[in-house]
Design an enzyme around this catalytic site. Sequence first.
Site, PDB file in Angstrom:
ATOM      1  N   ARG A 186       0.840  -1.195   0.000  1.00 20.10           N
ATOM      2  CA  ARG A 186       0.000   0.000   0.000  1.00 20.10           C
ATOM      3  C   ARG A 186       0.869   1.237   0.000  1.00 20.10           C
ATOM      4  O   ARG A 186       1.982   1.233   0.486  1.00 20.10           O
ATOM      5  CB  ARG A 186      -0.893   0.030   1.247  1.00 20.10           C
ATOM      6  CG  ARG A 186      -2.054  -0.942   1.255  1.00 20.10           C
ATOM      7  CD  ARG A 186      -3.116  -0.615   0.214  1.00 20.10           C
ATOM      8  NE  ARG A 186      -3.418   0.798   0.098  1.00 20.10           N
ATOM      9  CZ  ARG A 186      -4.373   1.439   0.767  1.00 20.10           C
ATOM     10  NH1 ARG A 186      -5.136   0.811   1.612  1.00 20.10           N
ATOM     11  NH2 ARG A 186      -4.573   2.720   0.580  1.00 20.10           N
ATOM     12  N   ARG A 205       3.642   4.512 -15.823  1.00 15.19           N
ATOM     13  CA  ARG A 205       4.223   4.101 -17.113  1.00 15.19           C
ATOM     14  C   ARG A 205       5.542   4.835 -17.340  1.00 15.19           C
ATOM     15  O   ARG A 205       6.533   4.244 -17.752  1.00 15.19           O
ATOM     16  CB  ARG A 205       3.263   4.402 -18.246  1.00 15.19           C
ATOM     17  CG  ARG A 205       1.962   3.649 -18.162  1.00 15.19           C
ATOM     18  CD  ARG A 205       1.906   2.503 -19.142  1.00 15.19           C
ATOM     19  NE  ARG A 205       0.620   1.825 -19.035  1.00 15.19           N
ATOM     20  CZ  ARG A 205       0.459   0.651 -18.418  1.00 15.19           C
ATOM     21  NH1 ARG A 205       1.472   0.038 -17.881  1.00 15.19           N
ATOM     22  NH2 ARG A 205      -0.731   0.087 -18.357  1.00 15.19           N
ATOM     23  N   CYS A 220      -6.979   2.672 -12.746  1.00 13.84           N
ATOM     24  CA  CYS A 220      -7.281   3.856 -11.933  1.00 13.84           C
ATOM     25  C   CYS A 220      -8.759   3.864 -11.581  1.00 13.84           C
ATOM     26  O   CYS A 220      -9.600   3.483 -12.401  1.00 13.84           O
ATOM     27  CB  CYS A 220      -6.945   5.136 -12.694  1.00 13.84           C
ATOM     28  SG  CYS A 220      -5.209   5.295 -13.111  1.00 13.84           S
ATOM     29  N   GLU A 263     -11.808   7.171  -5.293  1.00 10.38           N
ATOM     30  CA  GLU A 263     -12.175   6.856  -3.914  1.00 10.38           C
ATOM     31  C   GLU A 263     -13.594   7.369  -3.651  1.00 10.38           C
ATOM     32  O   GLU A 263     -14.059   8.291  -4.322  1.00 10.38           O
ATOM     33  CB  GLU A 263     -11.229   7.561  -2.936  1.00 10.38           C
ATOM     34  CG  GLU A 263      -9.842   7.004  -2.899  1.00 10.38           C
ATOM     35  CD  GLU A 263      -9.720   5.742  -2.046  1.00 10.38           C
ATOM     36  OE1 GLU A 263     -10.574   5.495  -1.171  1.00 10.38           O
ATOM     37  OE2 GLU A 263      -8.761   5.007  -2.281  1.00 10.38           O
ATOM     38  N   ARG A 276      -3.694   7.044  -4.019  1.00 16.01           N
ATOM     39  CA  ARG A 276      -3.355   5.819  -3.295  1.00 16.01           C
ATOM     40  C   ARG A 276      -2.986   4.739  -4.303  1.00 16.01           C
ATOM     41  O   ARG A 276      -3.462   4.768  -5.435  1.00 16.01           O
ATOM     42  CB  ARG A 276      -4.539   5.360  -2.451  1.00 16.01           C
ATOM     43  CG  ARG A 276      -4.870   6.264  -1.284  1.00 16.01           C
ATOM     44  CD  ARG A 276      -6.131   5.768  -0.552  1.00 16.01           C
ATOM     45  NE  ARG A 276      -6.386   6.488   0.666  1.00 16.01           N
ATOM     46  CZ  ARG A 276      -7.087   7.628   0.739  1.00 16.01           C
ATOM     47  NH1 ARG A 276      -7.595   8.180  -0.352  1.00 16.01           N
ATOM     48  NH2 ARG A 276      -7.281   8.221   1.899  1.00 16.01           N
ATOM     49  N   TYR A 332       3.990   5.988   2.560  1.00 18.65           N
ATOM     50  CA  TYR A 332       3.073   7.122   2.672  1.00 18.65           C
ATOM     51  C   TYR A 332       3.911   8.387   2.682  1.00 18.65           C
ATOM     52  O   TYR A 332       4.784   8.533   3.539  1.00 18.65           O
ATOM     53  CB  TYR A 332       2.209   6.999   3.930  1.00 18.65           C
ATOM     54  CG  TYR A 332       1.219   5.868   3.796  1.00 18.65           C
ATOM     55  CD1 TYR A 332      -0.094   6.118   3.430  1.00 18.65           C
ATOM     56  CD2 TYR A 332       1.615   4.550   3.984  1.00 18.65           C
ATOM     57  CE1 TYR A 332      -0.992   5.078   3.267  1.00 18.65           C
ATOM     58  CE2 TYR A 332       0.718   3.505   3.813  1.00 18.65           C
ATOM     59  CZ  TYR A 332      -0.577   3.772   3.455  1.00 18.65           C
ATOM     60  OH  TYR A 332      -1.459   2.750   3.278  1.00 18.65           O
ATOM     61  N   ARG A 376      -1.426   6.869   7.964  1.00 17.44           N
ATOM     62  CA  ARG A 376      -0.925   5.649   8.612  1.00 17.44           C
ATOM     63  C   ARG A 376       0.193   5.979   9.607  1.00 17.44           C
ATOM     64  O   ARG A 376       1.347   5.643   9.395  1.00 17.44           O
ATOM     65  CB  ARG A 376      -0.397   4.657   7.567  1.00 17.44           C
ATOM     66  CG  ARG A 376      -1.438   4.015   6.694  1.00 17.44           C
ATOM     67  CD  ARG A 376      -2.446   3.147   7.466  1.00 17.44           C
ATOM     68  NE  ARG A 376      -1.839   2.137   8.315  1.00 17.44           N
ATOM     69  CZ  ARG A 376      -1.573   0.881   7.929  1.00 17.44           C
ATOM     70  NH1 ARG A 376      -1.869   0.497   6.718  1.00 17.44           N
ATOM     71  NH2 ARG A 376      -1.025   0.034   8.765  1.00 17.44           N
TER      72      ARG A 376
END
Length: 120
Positions: free
Chosen positions: A7, A63, A74, A77, A89, A107, A115
């Site tokens: 993540r 890319r 893609c 959210e 993210r 992050y 986080r």
Amino acid sequence: MTVHAIRGAVQVAADERSQIVEATTELVTEVMTRNDLASGDVVSVLFTTTPDLTAEFPALAARKAGLDDVPLLCASEIAVPGAMPRVVRLLAHVDVDRSRTRIRHVYLGGAEALRPDLEQ
């Protein structure tokens, strides 16, 4: 080999194409570096953006960062009231021979607040 998920997130300065590309490139590069990955280790990457980022697809930056033969997707959210704005993210699936405890999630910038439990 074992497939693991990594993540990551980065907060983008503004909804501008160059800003999205720059921030996403930094995120992808850091995920690859901190996890000692080559593009051949990456199975796929799912990118999401908060609804306020629409100027460019994050996959374009991936890319340009060398993931040109990796399946990328893609999505947006959900719009949660009070959520951190302007965030890209990623969820990367990688095929590597190491334990899950050696995977480093990344992050960056303001997204580190998402986080605080992770060592950055």
